[in-house]
Design an enzyme around this catalytic site. Structure first.
Site, PDB file in Angstrom:
ATOM      1  N   GLU A  92       0.682  -1.111  -0.050  1.00 24.15           N
ATOM      2  CA  GLU A  92      -0.052   0.181   0.151  1.00 24.15           C
ATOM      3  C   GLU A  92       0.878   1.347  -0.085  1.00 24.15           C
ATOM      4  O   GLU A  92       1.933   1.218   0.442  1.00 24.15           O
ATOM      5  CB  GLU A  92      -0.898  -0.113   1.265  1.00 24.15           C
ATOM      6  N   CYS A 105       3.705   8.633   0.997  1.00 19.31           N
ATOM      7  CA  CYS A 105       4.148   7.484   2.045  1.00 19.31           C
ATOM      8  C   CYS A 105       4.359   6.476   1.443  1.00 19.31           C
ATOM      9  O   CYS A 105       3.290   5.671   1.116  1.00 19.31           O
ATOM     10  CB  CYS A 105       3.079   7.491   3.164  1.00 19.31           C
ATOM     11  N   CYS A 112       6.565  -6.891   7.708  1.00 14.15           N
ATOM     12  CA  CYS A 112       7.740  -6.038   8.250  1.00 14.15           C
ATOM     13  C   CYS A 112       8.124  -7.351   9.383  1.00 14.15           C
ATOM     14  O   CYS A 112       7.529  -7.963   9.968  1.00 14.15           O
ATOM     15  CB  CYS A 112       7.550  -4.682   8.905  1.00 14.15           C
ATOM     16  N   CYS A 116       6.428  -4.968  15.565  1.00 15.91           N
ATOM     17  CA  CYS A 116       5.774  -4.214  16.824  1.00 15.91           C
ATOM     18  C   CYS A 116       4.397  -4.279  17.158  1.00 15.91           C
ATOM     19  O   CYS A 116       3.615  -4.929  16.209  1.00 15.91           O
ATOM     20  CB  CYS A 116       6.070  -2.687  16.355  1.00 15.91           C
ATOM     21  N   CYS A 119       1.253  -2.697  15.516  1.00 12.68           N
ATOM     22  CA  CYS A 119       1.206  -2.038  13.941  1.00 12.68           C
ATOM     23  C   CYS A 119       0.835  -3.390  13.194  1.00 12.68           C
ATOM     24  O   CYS A 119       1.104  -4.207  13.355  1.00 12.68           O
ATOM     25  CB  CYS A 119       2.720  -1.847  13.962  1.00 12.68           C
ATOM     26  N   CYS A 339      -1.033   5.837  10.119  1.00 11.08           N
ATOM     27  CA  CYS A 339       0.037   5.351  10.738  1.00 11.08           C
ATOM     28  C   CYS A 339      -0.303   3.870  11.272  1.00 11.08           C
ATOM     29  O   CYS A 339      -1.178   3.838  11.959  1.00 11.08           O
ATOM     30  CB  CYS A 339       0.723   6.247  11.759  1.00 11.08           C
TER      31      CYS A 339
HETATM   32  N1  SAH Z   1       9.279   0.780  10.114  1.00  4.66           N
HETATM   33  C1  SAH Z   1       9.437   2.334  10.341  1.00  4.66           C
HETATM   34  C2  SAH Z   1       8.509   3.078   9.601  1.00  4.66           C
HETATM   35  C3  SAH Z   1       6.969   2.506   9.208  1.00  4.66           C
HETATM   36  S1  SAH Z   1       5.968   2.813  10.338  1.00  4.66           S
HETATM   37  C4  SAH Z   1       9.114   2.468  11.739  1.00  4.66           C
HETATM   38  O1  SAH Z   1       8.496   1.716  12.612  1.00  4.66           O
HETATM   39  O2  SAH Z   1       9.253   3.690  11.947  1.00  4.66           O
HETATM   40  C5  SAH Z   1       5.623   4.608  10.510  1.00  4.66           C
HETATM   41  C6  SAH Z   1       5.107   5.028  11.786  1.00  4.66           C
HETATM   42  O3  SAH Z   1       3.894   4.659  12.251  1.00  4.66           O
HETATM   43  C7  SAH Z   1       6.124   4.718  12.840  1.00  4.66           C
HETATM   44  O4  SAH Z   1       6.495   5.677  13.743  1.00  4.66           O
HETATM   45  C8  SAH Z   1       5.142   3.550  13.490  1.00  4.66           C
HETATM   46  O5  SAH Z   1       5.627   3.261  14.929  1.00  4.66           O
HETATM   47  C9  SAH Z   1       3.734   4.227  13.700  1.00  4.66           C
HETATM   48  N2  SAH Z   1       2.706   3.184  13.817  1.00  4.66           N
HETATM   49  C10 SAH Z   1       2.674   1.947  13.723  1.00  4.66           C
HETATM   50  N3  SAH Z   1       1.538   1.483  14.353  1.00  4.66           N
HETATM   51  C11 SAH Z   1       0.918   2.537  14.709  1.00  4.66           C
HETATM   52  C12 SAH Z   1      -0.441   2.516  14.941  1.00  4.66           C
HETATM   53  N4  SAH Z   1      -1.195   1.533  15.268  1.00  4.66           N
HETATM   54  N5  SAH Z   1      -0.820   3.878  15.401  1.00  4.66           N
HETATM   55  C13 SAH Z   1      -0.105   5.033  15.435  1.00  4.66           C
HETATM   56  N6  SAH Z   1       1.104   4.867  14.573  1.00  4.66           N
HETATM   57  C14 SAH Z   1       1.562   3.694  14.405  1.00  4.66           C
HETATM   58 FE1  SF4 Z   2       7.570  -2.630  11.246  1.00  2.00          FE
HETATM   59 FE2  SF4 Z   2       5.280  -1.547  11.712  1.00  2.00          FE
HETATM   60 FE3  SF4 Z   2       7.452  -2.073  13.635  1.00  2.00          FE
HETATM   61 FE4  SF4 Z   2       7.629  -0.157  11.661  1.00  2.00          FE
HETATM   62  S1  SF4 Z   2       6.223   0.009  13.170  1.00  2.00           S
HETATM   63  S2  SF4 Z   2       9.237  -1.427  12.411  1.00  2.00           S
HETATM   64  S3  SF4 Z   2       6.591  -1.201  10.077  1.00  2.00           S
HETATM   65  S4  SF4 Z   2       6.356  -3.568  12.557  1.00  2.00           S
END
Ligand code: SAH
Ligand code: SF4
Length: 347
Positions: A92, A105, A112, A116, A119, A339
């Protein structure tokens, strides 16, 4: 015969490609302009290349971009595209229009590996890295989708953020080559201040990036102690806070620039005012600005987003210590474009 996708060629690879064909390296610049600035995929119409060269390119090469499967448009104008890759995987890409600028974006991986807990992309697991063509192809696609007639000289995208699916520093080679094309005046010519790589904190990757490029960086910090951070972002076990902050504290050689800290606001988990004070302390050794990100629901949630008053008070603590702090607006949440919500679920 499978054709060579020239979007997979970095600038130097393209120069070598022409040298090996017995052509001058400046052919690379000419081709870059056709592809990226004029959005032309038809070698036959590239009139400043010789007939012979054009014929060679038609026979052996192609400009292949990810293909749109679905487009969703939110009420705030945010657009999310589901794109299909050649091997049938999906990614996406999100376009966020704002007053005076347009941000794309982009994704860097299918899924990934970091996983996390908050996410949706992490929940998907990891399939594979994106190729250079698949990363720069998202920009090519979006520019054409948004301004089909103008070519890129007057296109709608002023900013690119690596905040889509995946951890960009775990796909270093392709990401850095895509960045080079984004900045090159022969290709997209974006400002180094307007291309931002967001990372969960891959320390060796950050050190490398610092040497190789001057683009902006954003660090997904999300917690001020290692115990909580490792729960939220498992890779923190490998690159704990002290090591991460050490690289970030003097990241930019140009001392006037700021590292952005991303901090997701999770109710009762990381949003207390004590944690805000600890965050201010943690950031006191470098130049930082903070983006507070209201937690977006993903469908597999084991958290609640912080209350707005709590976000405001948390922000107040940081502002009082002189740290420039904004609350990031959640864009396109109703189409799951915000995000952390990207997972390329196919229709
Ligand atoms: N992998 C990279 C970039 C992609 S995620 C990273 O983690 O930085 C982009 C941003 O979205 C990151 O700051 C991530 O922590 C945030 N993010 C992920 N899941 C989220 C959620 N459920 N609500 C708000 N932000 C989130
Ligand atoms: Fe990967 Fe999502 Fe964690 Fe970014 S926030 S490192 S995309 S799992």
């Amino acid at each position: 015969m499978t054709k060579i996708n020239l979007l997979n060629y970095s600038i130097s690879a393209l120069e070598n490609f022409f040298l090996e064909l017995g052509e001058k390296p400046f052919r690379a610049t000419q081709l870059l302009k056709w592809i990226y600035q004029l959005g032309n995929r038809d070698f036959a119409t590239m009139t400043n290349l010789s007939q012979h060269l054009r014929q060679y390119l038609i026979t052996h090469c192609e400009i292949a971009v990810p293909e749109q499967v679905e487009e969703q448009i939110a009420v705030d104008g945010t657009k999310k595209w589901l794109l299909r890759l050649v091997d049938g995987n999906f990614i996406e890409t999100v376009y966020i229009p704002e007053d005076g600028r347009g941000t794309l974006c982009v994704s860097s991986q299918v899924g990934c590996p970091v996983g996390c807990s908050f996410c949706a992309t992490g929940f998907l697991g990891f399939k594979r890295n994106l190729s250079l063509a698949e990363i720069i192809g998202q920009l090519w696609f979006a520019v054409h989708k948004l301004s089909p007639l103008k070519g890129v000289r007057a296109h709608a995208i002023t900013n690119v953020v690596f905040m889509g699916m995946g951890e960009p520093l775990l796909n270093y080679e392709s990401v850095i080559q895509a960045v080079e094309l984004m900045l090159s005046h022969s290709a997209y010519g974006l400002s180094k201040y307007r291309v931002t790589l967001s990372t969960c904190g891959i320390v060796p990757g950050l050190r490398r990036l610092r040497n190789d490029s001057e683009i902006a960086i954003a660090i997904s910090l999300h917690a001020v102690d290692d115990v909580l951070r490792s729960q939220l972002i498992p890779i923190n076990e490998k690159f704990p806070l002290t090591t991460l902050m050490e690289v970030c504290n003097d990241y930019f050689k140009d001392r006037r620039r700021f590292v952005t800290i991303e901090y997701i606001m999770l109710d009762g988990i990381n949003d207390s005012l004590g944690q805000a004070r600890q965050l201010a302390k943690l950031l006191s050794h470098g130049r930082y600005k903070v983006n507070l990100i209201p937690g977006n629901l993903t469908g597999n949630d084991n958290f609640r987003p912080s209350r707005q008053e709590q976000i405001d008070s948390f922000r107040g603590v940081l502002l009082a210590t002189g740290i420039n702090t904004i609350t990031r607006k959640s864009r396109g949440a109703e189409i799951r474009a915000a995000c952390g919500q990207l997972m390329a679920k196919t229709i």
